[in-house]
Design an enzyme around this catalytic site. Sequence first.
Site, PDB file in Angstrom:
ATOM      1  N   LYS A 168     -17.164 -12.530 -18.604  1.00 15.02           N
ATOM      2  CA  LYS A 168     -17.035 -13.413 -19.770  1.00 15.02           C
ATOM      3  C   LYS A 168     -16.421 -14.741 -19.347  1.00 15.02           C
ATOM      4  O   LYS A 168     -15.223 -14.835 -19.083  1.00 15.02           O
ATOM      5  CB  LYS A 168     -16.153 -12.761 -20.842  1.00 15.02           C
ATOM      6  CG  LYS A 168     -16.406 -13.394 -22.207  1.00 15.02           C
ATOM      7  CD  LYS A 168     -15.254 -13.237 -23.165  1.00 15.02           C
ATOM      8  CE  LYS A 168     -14.149 -14.206 -22.893  1.00 15.02           C
ATOM      9  NZ  LYS A 168     -14.549 -15.619 -22.937  1.00 15.02           N
ATOM     10  N   GLY A 219      -6.282 -16.656 -16.659  1.00 22.92           N
ATOM     11  CA  GLY A 219      -6.166 -17.599 -17.768  1.00 22.92           C
ATOM     12  C   GLY A 219      -4.711 -17.934 -18.018  1.00 22.92           C
ATOM     13  O   GLY A 219      -3.872 -17.793 -17.116  1.00 22.92           O
ATOM     14  N   SER A 220      -4.418 -18.336 -19.210  1.00 23.21           N
ATOM     15  CA  SER A 220      -3.048 -18.786 -19.498  1.00 23.21           C
ATOM     16  C   SER A 220      -2.115 -17.589 -19.699  1.00 23.21           C
ATOM     17  O   SER A 220      -2.556 -16.478 -20.026  1.00 23.21           O
ATOM     18  CB  SER A 220      -3.055 -19.647 -20.753  1.00 23.21           C
ATOM     19  OG  SER A 220      -3.477 -18.868 -21.852  1.00 23.21           O
ATOM     20  N   THR A 221      -0.839 -17.834 -19.537  1.00 24.30           N
ATOM     21  CA  THR A 221       0.152 -16.774 -19.727  1.00 24.30           C
ATOM     22  C   THR A 221       0.134 -16.299 -21.178  1.00 24.30           C
ATOM     23  O   THR A 221       0.252 -15.094 -21.442  1.00 24.30           O
ATOM     24  CB  THR A 221       1.546 -17.290 -19.312  1.00 24.30           C
ATOM     25  OG1 THR A 221       1.503 -17.549 -17.902  1.00 24.30           O
ATOM     26  CG2 THR A 221       2.638 -16.268 -19.581  1.00 24.30           C
ATOM     27  N   ALA A 222      -0.049 -17.223 -22.117  1.00 24.05           N
ATOM     28  CA  ALA A 222      -0.051 -16.840 -23.540  1.00 24.05           C
ATOM     29  C   ALA A 222      -1.176 -15.850 -23.817  1.00 24.05           C
ATOM     30  O   ALA A 222      -0.959 -14.799 -24.452  1.00 24.05           O
ATOM     31  CB  ALA A 222      -0.207 -18.088 -24.406  1.00 24.05           C
ATOM     32  N   GLY A 224      -2.744 -14.043 -21.558  1.00 23.84           N
ATOM     33  CA  GLY A 224      -2.477 -12.864 -20.729  1.00 23.84           C
ATOM     34  C   GLY A 224      -1.589 -11.857 -21.458  1.00 23.84           C
ATOM     35  O   GLY A 224      -1.793 -10.641 -21.354  1.00 23.84           O
ATOM     36  N   GLU A 241      -3.932 -12.920 -13.671  1.00 23.52           N
ATOM     37  CA  GLU A 241      -3.620 -14.105 -12.858  1.00 23.52           C
ATOM     38  C   GLU A 241      -3.427 -15.233 -13.854  1.00 23.52           C
ATOM     39  O   GLU A 241      -4.386 -15.713 -14.451  1.00 23.52           O
ATOM     40  CB  GLU A 241      -4.769 -14.415 -11.890  1.00 23.52           C
ATOM     41  CG  GLU A 241      -4.944 -13.384 -10.786  1.00 23.52           C
ATOM     42  CD  GLU A 241      -3.775 -13.315  -9.825  1.00 23.52           C
ATOM     43  OE1 GLU A 241      -3.018 -14.298  -9.730  1.00 23.52           O
ATOM     44  OE2 GLU A 241      -3.598 -12.272  -9.183  1.00 23.52           O
ATOM     45  N   CYS A 275      -4.365 -23.692 -11.103  1.00 29.14           N
ATOM     46  CA  CYS A 275      -3.220 -22.815 -11.361  1.00 29.14           C
ATOM     47  C   CYS A 275      -2.165 -23.012 -10.284  1.00 29.14           C
ATOM     48  O   CYS A 275      -0.975 -23.077 -10.576  1.00 29.14           O
ATOM     49  CB  CYS A 275      -3.672 -21.372 -11.429  1.00 29.14           C
ATOM     50  SG  CYS A 275      -4.656 -20.862 -10.007  1.00 29.14           S
ATOM     51  N   GLU A 371       3.657 -26.086 -18.120  1.00 26.79           N
ATOM     52  CA  GLU A 371       2.528 -26.275 -17.199  1.00 26.79           C
ATOM     53  C   GLU A 371       1.619 -27.365 -17.782  1.00 26.79           C
ATOM     54  O   GLU A 371       0.950 -27.150 -18.782  1.00 26.79           O
ATOM     55  CB  GLU A 371       1.737 -24.975 -17.064  1.00 26.79           C
ATOM     56  CG  GLU A 371       0.570 -25.116 -16.106  1.00 26.79           C
ATOM     57  CD  GLU A 371      -0.358 -23.897 -16.085  1.00 26.79           C
ATOM     58  OE1 GLU A 371      -0.591 -23.285 -17.135  1.00 26.79           O
ATOM     59  OE2 GLU A 371      -0.856 -23.591 -14.987  1.00 26.79           O
TER      60      GLU A 371
HETATM   61  P1  NAD Z   1      -7.156 -19.202 -21.673  1.00 23.50           P
HETATM   62  O1  NAD Z   1      -6.140 -18.141 -21.522  1.00 23.50           O
HETATM   63  O2  NAD Z   1      -7.193 -19.987 -22.925  1.00 23.50           O
HETATM   64  O3  NAD Z   1      -8.636 -18.605 -21.493  1.00 23.50           O
HETATM   65  C1  NAD Z   1      -9.009 -17.844 -20.370  1.00 23.50           C
HETATM   66  C2  NAD Z   1     -10.116 -16.892 -20.762  1.00 23.50           C
HETATM   67  O4  NAD Z   1      -9.611 -15.953 -21.712  1.00 23.50           O
HETATM   68  C3  NAD Z   1     -11.333 -17.543 -21.425  1.00 23.50           C
HETATM   69  O5  NAD Z   1     -12.505 -16.894 -20.947  1.00 23.50           O
HETATM   70  C4  NAD Z   1     -11.118 -17.213 -22.889  1.00 23.50           C
HETATM   71  O6  NAD Z   1     -12.309 -17.191 -23.637  1.00 23.50           O
HETATM   72  C5  NAD Z   1     -10.505 -15.843 -22.812  1.00 23.50           C
HETATM   73  N1  NAD Z   1      -9.757 -15.414 -23.993  1.00 23.50           N
HETATM   74  C6  NAD Z   1      -9.261 -16.159 -25.004  1.00 23.50           C
HETATM   75  N2  NAD Z   1      -8.613 -15.372 -25.897  1.00 23.50           N
HETATM   76  C7  NAD Z   1      -8.688 -14.101 -25.419  1.00 23.50           C
HETATM   77  C8  NAD Z   1      -8.180 -12.847 -25.865  1.00 23.50           C
HETATM   78  N3  NAD Z   1      -7.462 -12.732 -26.965  1.00 23.50           N
HETATM   79  N4  NAD Z   1      -8.454 -11.765 -25.114  1.00 23.50           N
HETATM   80  C9  NAD Z   1      -9.155 -11.848 -23.973  1.00 23.50           C
HETATM   81  N5  NAD Z   1      -9.657 -13.007 -23.500  1.00 23.50           N
HETATM   82  C10 NAD Z   1      -9.423 -14.126 -24.213  1.00 23.50           C
HETATM   83  O7  NAD Z   1      -6.941 -20.105 -20.405  1.00 23.50           O
HETATM   84  P2  NAD Z   1      -7.614 -21.492 -20.084  1.00 23.50           P
HETATM   85  O8  NAD Z   1      -6.914 -22.524 -20.890  1.00 23.50           O
HETATM   86  O9  NAD Z   1      -9.095 -21.334 -20.186  1.00 23.50           O
HETATM   87  O10 NAD Z   1      -7.252 -21.663 -18.529  1.00 23.50           O
HETATM   88  C11 NAD Z   1      -6.159 -22.354 -18.062  1.00 23.50           C
HETATM   89  C12 NAD Z   1      -5.050 -21.424 -17.658  1.00 23.50           C
HETATM   90  O11 NAD Z   1      -5.488 -20.521 -16.651  1.00 23.50           O
HETATM   91  C13 NAD Z   1      -3.863 -22.144 -17.037  1.00 23.50           C
HETATM   92  O12 NAD Z   1      -2.663 -21.642 -17.551  1.00 23.50           O
HETATM   93  C14 NAD Z   1      -3.978 -21.806 -15.560  1.00 23.50           C
HETATM   94  O13 NAD Z   1      -2.783 -21.894 -14.826  1.00 23.50           O
HETATM   95  C15 NAD Z   1      -4.520 -20.438 -15.604  1.00 23.50           C
HETATM   96  N6  NAD Z   1      -5.157 -20.090 -14.335  1.00 23.50           N
HETATM   97  C16 NAD Z   1      -4.543 -19.171 -13.529  1.00 23.50           C
HETATM   98  C17 NAD Z   1      -5.094 -18.842 -12.299  1.00 23.50           C
HETATM   99  C18 NAD Z   1      -4.436 -17.840 -11.392  1.00 23.50           C
HETATM  100  O14 NAD Z   1      -5.090 -17.357 -10.470  1.00 23.50           O
HETATM  101  N7  NAD Z   1      -3.190 -17.483 -11.607  1.00 23.50           N
HETATM  102  C19 NAD Z   1      -6.264 -19.467 -11.891  1.00 23.50           C
HETATM  103  C20 NAD Z   1      -6.848 -20.414 -12.727  1.00 23.50           C
HETATM  104  C21 NAD Z   1      -6.285 -20.708 -13.962  1.00 23.50           C
END
Ligand code: NAD
Length: 467
Positions: A168, A219-222, A224, A241, A275, A371
Amino acid sequence: MRGFKLLINGKLVPGATTLDVIDPSTEEVLAEAPRADRAQLNEAIAAAKAAFASWSDKPLRERGALLVRLADALEVRQDEFARLLTLEQGKPLSEANWEISFTIRIIRHHATLDLPNKILKEDSTQKIVRQYTPLGVVAAIVPWNFPMLLLAIKVAPALLAGNTLIAKPAPTTPLTTLRFGEIVSEFLPAGVFNVIVDRNDLGDVLTSHADIAKVAFTGSTATGKKVMCSVAGTLKRLILELGGNDAAIVLDDVDPVEVAPKLFVAAMMNAGQICLGAKRLYVHESQYDQICEELARLARETIVDDGLKPGTQMGPLQNKAQFEKVKGYIDDARRNGKIVAGGEVLDRRGYFIQPTIVRDISDDARLVTEEQFGPIVPVLRYSDINDAVARANNSEYGLGGTVWAKDLDRAFEVAAKIDTGIVWINKFLDVSLDVSFGAAKQSGIGTEFGQEGLEAFTQAKIINMAK
Ligand code: NAD
């Protein structure tokens, strides 16, 4: 642009509805992506579940050979993928090419790995063996900053280990993943790999589904944290991650002119949307002015433009929400610090922000504690290295970090005190595919890469036999 389709049970199908994908360089609609509904997601999960038995039953080497074919198929389409990535994500073509090459390298590397049984003990009375069995259906959820690379880190080990997948992508960057799905559909058995696109509305349905065995989430910590709650109902395996606020600590023995361009790349690559990017720079007072000046010069000289245009060094922010968020950090920097370069959005369509260097900013400014994920970086002054380390560690995040120094022993001592999952000394983002690492604190849970990263997509099972 050509039509895109979801991949469900080996078939390329339209979505229940559609989703506009915006070109971040123009703010125009780039393409219509298929958007799945709940029924299509359930269909994909059922297909992946049904495909698991025969896929997991194949010899590992056969699955590895299919990964090699996948890497070959990507390689012959490298230019097409890099261009599509630039169009949807915004990054300069050179960076898109780097991402696609790295994606191919990750897939090829995993094809060489193995999961042999390990004899843990054997004597005249018993034999104890550890076996690695696949888990079932894996949900691979990816953000918009590195859509292909972050997908490959999940797909390659999951498939090699014998799992099937639902991929996804983020709603703002689905196109490369959809194209990847088209290629996969040509030679992987139906149901083994499925692509679902949503509008941030199916994540919870996917992660809470009883037939998903593991969630691999970046994705984001929130978000996650939401995923962690969502998987609790079925105690799924989980890798997170998440976000980071990595510090770069610059020791007082560096050559400012030599180190500044390296710091600049670490902070500004992918328009700061990394990230593991350097998000706070701690510089010794003896070199503070000179390094700030060098960084400001590099920022002013950066060519910010459409990623497809030759010579572009930095593209736009990927999406409007992130663009607005970064503008908020610029306002914060104006109030709490001194902007010495950038601080402006470009006077044109597209989510363009000039690389921005901020000095003399307080430690409690939002730009320092949060961040930023954009092309704006705070440069913080320190006089005592222990104080710099304490300030670097004063974060809920613990993803990575860098140390810059001539004296490598001192640099190592400093790196050893940083509370994160990885620290680079005098380099940045150099990931060794055979070395596992994971995040500390609220930057994530679990490990990726290396043998451990592969084993994370399996159940380690003990067989204890009497003789
Ligand atoms: P995000 O958390 O908004 O979205 C990430 C993914 O999660 C998207 O595919 C989104 O559609 C999906 N998503 C949204 N709500 C969800 C839910 N309730 N349940 C499951 N999936 C859901 O993050 P973003 O804004 O797209 O990405 C940026 C963030 O990602 C930054 O905080 C960045 O640091 C982090 N990031 C971390 C790494 C790492 O390896 N640690 C790598 C790249 C990015």
